[in-house]
Enzyme design. Sequence first.
Site, PDB file in Angstrom:
ATOM      1  N   CYS A  56       0.844  -1.195   0.000  1.00 21.69           N
ATOM      2  CA  CYS A  56       0.000   0.000   0.000  1.00 21.69           C
ATOM      3  C   CYS A  56       0.883   1.250   0.000  1.00 21.69           C
ATOM      4  CB  CYS A  56      -0.892   0.015   1.234  1.00 21.69           C
ATOM      5  SG  CYS A  56      -2.060  -1.346   1.325  1.00 21.69           S
ATOM      6  N   GLU A  58       0.980   3.666   2.074  1.00 28.70           N
ATOM      7  CA  GLU A  58       1.525   3.964   3.399  1.00 28.70           C
ATOM      8  C   GLU A  58       2.809   3.183   3.652  1.00 28.70           C
ATOM      9  OE1 GLU A  58      -3.053   4.106   3.979  1.00 28.70           O
ATOM     10  OE2 GLU A  58      -1.605   3.015   2.736  1.00 28.70           O
ATOM     11  N   CYS A  90      -5.636   0.352   5.588  1.00 30.77           N
ATOM     12  CA  CYS A  90      -6.148  -1.006   5.764  1.00 30.77           C
ATOM     13  C   CYS A  90      -5.611  -1.585   7.079  1.00 30.77           C
ATOM     14  CB  CYS A  90      -5.746  -1.885   4.580  1.00 30.77           C
ATOM     15  SG  CYS A  90      -3.987  -2.330   4.546  1.00 30.77           S
ATOM     16  N   TYR A 127      -2.312  -5.393  19.159  1.00 26.50           N
ATOM     17  CA  TYR A 127      -1.153  -6.218  19.441  1.00 26.50           C
ATOM     18  C   TYR A 127       0.056  -5.376  19.088  1.00 26.50           C
ATOM     19  CZ  TYR A 127       2.342  -9.893  18.807  1.00 26.50           C
ATOM     20  OH  TYR A 127       3.471 -10.670  18.895  1.00 26.50           O
ATOM     21  N   TRP A 129       3.807  -5.533  18.609  1.00 26.14           N
ATOM     22  CA  TRP A 129       4.827  -6.547  18.373  1.00 26.14           C
ATOM     23  C   TRP A 129       5.982  -6.428  19.354  1.00 26.14           C
ATOM     24  CZ3 TRP A 129       9.945  -6.495  16.614  1.00 26.14           C
ATOM     25  CH2 TRP A 129      10.451  -7.738  16.207  1.00 26.14           C
TER      26      TRP A 129
END
Length: 137
Positions: A56, A58, A90, A127, A129
């Site tokens: 994408c 971004e 997204c 979440y 990472w």
Amino acid sequence: MTTQTHPVDHELVQAAAHVARTRCRGDNHTMAAAARARDGRIITAVNAYHFTGGPCAELVLIGAAAAQGAYELKTIVAVGDRDRGVVPPCGRCRQVLLDYFPDLEVIVGEEARTRTVRITDLLPESYVWADHQLDAE
């Protein structure tokens, strides 16, 4: 959850819209993104569509920013070609943006109702990472 909004960086939206209008051609490049670095610079990029799941706008922008020495981004926006206006990131982009820039602000919304929110507001109960990596001993 209450989402706190921040002022919209209209210059950033205009930069992304300009790139979408002038650089997006055909099916390979349909989205443009613009981000403001902490030092004030505006970085732009377009997506690289491919049936295998090309990145994408971004995500391309993260690499373009790094190539220009901009490792800290303050605000980001994506705009669709053919005058589609602001398009929210997204799910994959939301996760990557959160991991790279946990304090990032994202411009979302339609035309007169655009607003700026924190990336954490777009990915509640996220979440993170880095929080789940084992420390090397």
